[in-house]
Motif scaffolding. Structure first.
Motif, PDB file in Angstrom:
ATOM      1  N   ALA A 174       0.826  -1.208   0.000  1.00 30.51           N
ATOM      2  CA  ALA A 174       0.000   0.000   0.000  1.00 30.51           C
ATOM      3  C   ALA A 174       0.858   1.254   0.000  1.00 30.51           C
ATOM      4  CB  ALA A 174      -0.926  -0.006   1.219  1.00 30.51           C
ATOM      5  N   SER A 175       0.323   2.345  -0.539  1.00 28.48           N
ATOM      6  CA  SER A 175       1.050   3.611  -0.545  1.00 28.48           C
ATOM      7  C   SER A 175       0.915   4.291   0.811  1.00 28.48           C
ATOM      8  CB  SER A 175       0.495   4.539  -1.634  1.00 28.48           C
ATOM      9  OG  SER A 175      -0.669   5.206  -1.176  1.00 28.48           O
ATOM     10  N   PRO A 176       1.929   5.043   1.224  1.00 30.02           N
ATOM     11  CA  PRO A 176       1.830   5.767   2.498  1.00 30.02           C
ATOM     12  C   PRO A 176       0.617   6.686   2.559  1.00 30.02           C
ATOM     13  CG  PRO A 176       4.093   5.774   1.706  1.00 30.02           C
ATOM     14  CD  PRO A 176       3.258   5.198   0.601  1.00 30.02           C
ATOM     15  N   GLN A 177       0.361   7.412   1.478  1.00 29.66           N
ATOM     16  CA  GLN A 177      -0.790   8.304   1.438  1.00 29.66           C
ATOM     17  C   GLN A 177      -2.098   7.530   1.555  1.00 29.66           C
ATOM     18  OE1 GLN A 177      -1.283  11.762  -1.463  1.00 29.66           O
ATOM     19  NE2 GLN A 177      -2.539  10.194  -2.443  1.00 29.66           N
ATOM     20  N   GLY A 178      -2.175   6.421   0.827  1.00 26.31           N
ATOM     21  CA  GLY A 178      -3.388   5.615   0.876  1.00 26.31           C
ATOM     22  C   GLY A 178      -3.638   5.041   2.256  1.00 26.31           C
ATOM     23  N   LEU A 179      -2.566   4.569   2.912  1.00 24.60           N
ATOM     24  CA  LEU A 179      -2.717   4.022   4.253  1.00 24.60           C
ATOM     25  C   LEU A 179      -3.171   5.095   5.237  1.00 24.60           C
ATOM     26  CD1 LEU A 179       0.424   1.707   4.528  1.00 24.60           C
ATOM     27  CD2 LEU A 179      -1.962   0.975   4.400  1.00 24.60           C
ATOM     28  N   ALA A 180      -2.529   6.256   5.180  1.00 27.26           N
ATOM     29  CA  ALA A 180      -2.851   7.319   6.129  1.00 27.26           C
ATOM     30  C   ALA A 180      -4.291   7.786   5.977  1.00 27.26           C
ATOM     31  CB  ALA A 180      -1.886   8.491   5.963  1.00 27.26           C
ATOM     32  N   ALA A 181      -4.720   7.995   4.729  1.00 24.32           N
ATOM     33  CA  ALA A 181      -6.078   8.476   4.498  1.00 24.32           C
ATOM     34  C   ALA A 181      -7.120   7.426   4.881  1.00 24.32           C
ATOM     35  CB  ALA A 181      -6.245   8.870   3.031  1.00 24.32           C
ATOM     36  N   THR A 182      -6.820   6.169   4.610  1.00 25.56           N
ATOM     37  CA  THR A 182      -7.760   5.104   4.942  1.00 25.56           C
ATOM     38  C   THR A 182      -7.823   4.885   6.448  1.00 25.56           C
ATOM     39  OG1 THR A 182      -7.343   4.055   2.809  1.00 25.56           O
ATOM     40  CG2 THR A 182      -8.368   2.697   4.502  1.00 25.56           C
ATOM     41  N   LYS A 183      -6.668   4.930   7.126  1.00 27.15           N
ATOM     42  CA  LYS A 183      -6.684   4.800   8.578  1.00 27.15           C
ATOM     43  C   LYS A 183      -7.500   5.923   9.211  1.00 27.15           C
ATOM     44  CE  LYS A 183      -3.956   4.745  12.788  1.00 27.15           C
ATOM     45  NZ  LYS A 183      -2.733   4.309  13.464  1.00 27.15           N
ATOM     46  N   ALA A 184      -7.394   7.136   8.673  1.00 31.86           N
ATOM     47  CA  ALA A 184      -8.176   8.251   9.209  1.00 31.86           C
ATOM     48  C   ALA A 184      -9.667   7.959   9.126  1.00 31.86           C
ATOM     49  CB  ALA A 184      -7.836   9.536   8.466  1.00 31.86           C
ATOM     50  N   LEU A 185     -10.089   7.265   8.079  1.00 29.66           N
ATOM     51  CA  LEU A 185     -11.500   6.894   7.939  1.00 29.66           C
ATOM     52  C   LEU A 185     -11.901   5.821   8.943  1.00 29.66           C
ATOM     53  CD1 LEU A 185     -11.736   6.666   4.036  1.00 29.66           C
ATOM     54  CD2 LEU A 185     -12.641   8.503   5.477  1.00 29.66           C
ATOM     55  N   THR A 186     -11.103   4.778   9.026  1.00 39.29           N
ATOM     56  CA  THR A 186     -11.497   3.626   9.846  1.00 39.29           C
ATOM     57  C   THR A 186     -11.343   3.876  11.338  1.00 39.29           C
ATOM     58  OG1 THR A 186      -9.285   2.642   9.621  1.00 39.29           O
ATOM     59  CG2 THR A 186     -10.947   1.995   8.000  1.00 39.29           C
ATOM     60  N   SER A 187     -10.494   4.823  11.715  1.00 34.67           N
ATOM     61  CA  SER A 187     -10.281   5.104  13.136  1.00 34.67           C
ATOM     62  C   SER A 187     -11.010   6.360  13.601  1.00 34.67           C
ATOM     63  CB  SER A 187      -8.777   5.247  13.431  1.00 34.67           C
ATOM     64  OG  SER A 187      -8.244   6.387  12.779  1.00 34.67           O
ATOM     65  N   ALA A 188     -11.862   6.909  12.760  1.00 35.38           N
ATOM     66  CA  ALA A 188     -12.493   8.192  13.074  1.00 35.38           C
ATOM     67  C   ALA A 188     -13.281   8.149  14.377  1.00 35.38           C
ATOM     68  CB  ALA A 188     -13.388   8.633  11.922  1.00 35.38           C
ATOM     69  N   ALA A 189     -14.069   7.091  14.591  1.00 31.50           N
ATOM     70  CA  ALA A 189     -14.892   7.022  15.806  1.00 31.50           C
ATOM     71  C   ALA A 189     -14.036   6.938  17.061  1.00 31.50           C
ATOM     72  CB  ALA A 189     -15.835   5.822  15.723  1.00 31.50           C
ATOM     73  N   VAL A 190     -12.926   6.217  16.980  1.00 28.83           N
ATOM     74  CA  VAL A 190     -12.022   6.108  18.121  1.00 28.83           C
ATOM     75  C   VAL A 190     -11.364   7.459  18.406  1.00 28.83           C
ATOM     76  CG1 VAL A 190      -9.864   5.074  18.941  1.00 28.83           C
ATOM     77  CG2 VAL A 190     -11.603   3.650  17.836  1.00 28.83           C
ATOM     78  N   ARG A 191     -10.876   8.119  17.371  1.00 30.26           N
ATOM     79  CA  ARG A 191     -10.221   9.411  17.573  1.00 30.26           C
ATOM     80  C   ARG A 191     -11.209  10.446  18.115  1.00 30.26           C
ATOM     81  NH1 ARG A 191      -9.104  11.526  13.153  1.00 30.26           N
ATOM     82  NH2 ARG A 191      -9.801   9.956  11.667  1.00 30.26           N
ATOM     83  N   GLU A 192     -12.430  10.407  17.631  1.00 28.16           N
ATOM     84  CA  GLU A 192     -13.445  11.339  18.126  1.00 28.16           C
ATOM     85  C   GLU A 192     -13.738  11.095  19.601  1.00 28.16           C
ATOM     86  OE1 GLU A 192     -16.729  10.744  15.513  1.00 28.16           O
ATOM     87  OE2 GLU A 192     -15.687  11.615  13.778  1.00 28.16           O
ATOM     88  N   ALA A 193     -13.828   9.819  20.001  1.00 30.44           N
ATOM     89  CA  ALA A 193     -14.088   9.501  21.411  1.00 30.44           C
ATOM     90  C   ALA A 193     -12.943   9.971  22.297  1.00 30.44           C
ATOM     91  CB  ALA A 193     -14.313   8.003  21.573  1.00 30.44           C
TER      92      ALA A 193
END
Length: 248
Positions: free
Chosen positions: A191-210
């Motif tokens: 995976a590309s670094p940019q792709g990983l970072a952007a996708t992680k931001a999506l999948t971890s959004a609820a955790v980061r918000e909490a």
């Protein structure tokens, strides 16, 4: 003093190993500080695509070090740093996970374990609550299972941990957790670094918000519980290997 966290890198994967078996990799002030530094160093390496968090000994993490606990604010900072790290963090577990160690496991993006691993939220038996760790865990766990295991402190196995959302995958009896992780790490390496970072931001959004929304409040709650008379009794009873006064 010997390092409590060892770092290694191979083909795009930074492996951070908790190495404090004397206290079952408990969350001491020193271990938390070393892990935060190691995570920042790994993330600053442009050749790293993902971080694997693993352990020596038969315990991934026993939770708070009751003899030398870290500041709850520092533990919160560690959880936020893992959630906000651009690189995915993969937990590799071959042993037991207890209490605050489950928060460390839960904030990882992917979690894999061996068949003989075990899990328990032991806080209520100590006069405490899984306060800070609830933030990365509740967005991921089955709500009914979270209520049961948070309240009762029952131990459960890897299959149950996967069923309720605590683990991503687990190796069956006789299988190797590293073999189970091979396709996961292979996918991350491609995976590309940019792709990983952007996708992680999506999948971890609820955790980061909490963590951002409730972090200060739950850190204060945790500190207050640790300072309470019931917690002193629960922790003392644990060290003295007896039942606490409230146990029926």
């Amino acid at each position: 003093m010997a390092s409590l966290v060892h770092a290694a890198r191979a083909t795009g994967i930074a492996t951070l190993t908790l190495d404090s078996p004397g206290n079952r990799n408990a969350l001491s002030a020193d271990l938390v500080a070393e892990l935060r530094t190691a995570l920042a160093t790994a993330s600053a390496d442009p050749g790293v695509r993902a971080v694997v968090l693993t352990h020596t000994g038969n315990t991934f993490c026993a939770g708070a070090d009751l003899k030398s606990p870290c500041d709850p604010a520092d533990f919160l900072a560690l959880l936020r740093e893992i959630a906000e790290l651009p690189e995915p963090v993969v937990a590799r577990v071959t042993g037991h996970v207890r209490a605050g160690g489950l928060g460390l496991l839960g904030v990882c993006d992917i979690a894999a374990a061996g068949p003989r691993s075990s899990y328990a939220f032991t806080e209520t038996h100590l006069g405490l609550a899984p306060a800070v760790i609830s933030m990365p865990l509740l967005p991921r766990l089955d709500p009914r299972a979270a209520s049961r295991y948070f309240l009762t402190a029952e131990a459960f196995d890897a299959a149950e941990a996967a069923r309720i959302g605590l683990l991503t995958l687990h190796a069956a009896e006789g299988e190797d957790v590293d073999a189970a992780l091979e396709p996961v790490l292979a996918g991350l390496r491609k995976a590309s670094p940019q792709g990983l970072a952007a996708t992680k931001a999506l999948t971890s959004a609820a955790v980061r918000e909490a963590l951002a929304r409730d972090g200060a409040r739950l850190t204060e709650l945790s500190a207050g519980l640790f300072a309470s008379a019931e917690a002193r009794e629960g922790i003392t009873a644990r060290f003295e290997r007896r039942e606490p006064s409230w146990s029926l």
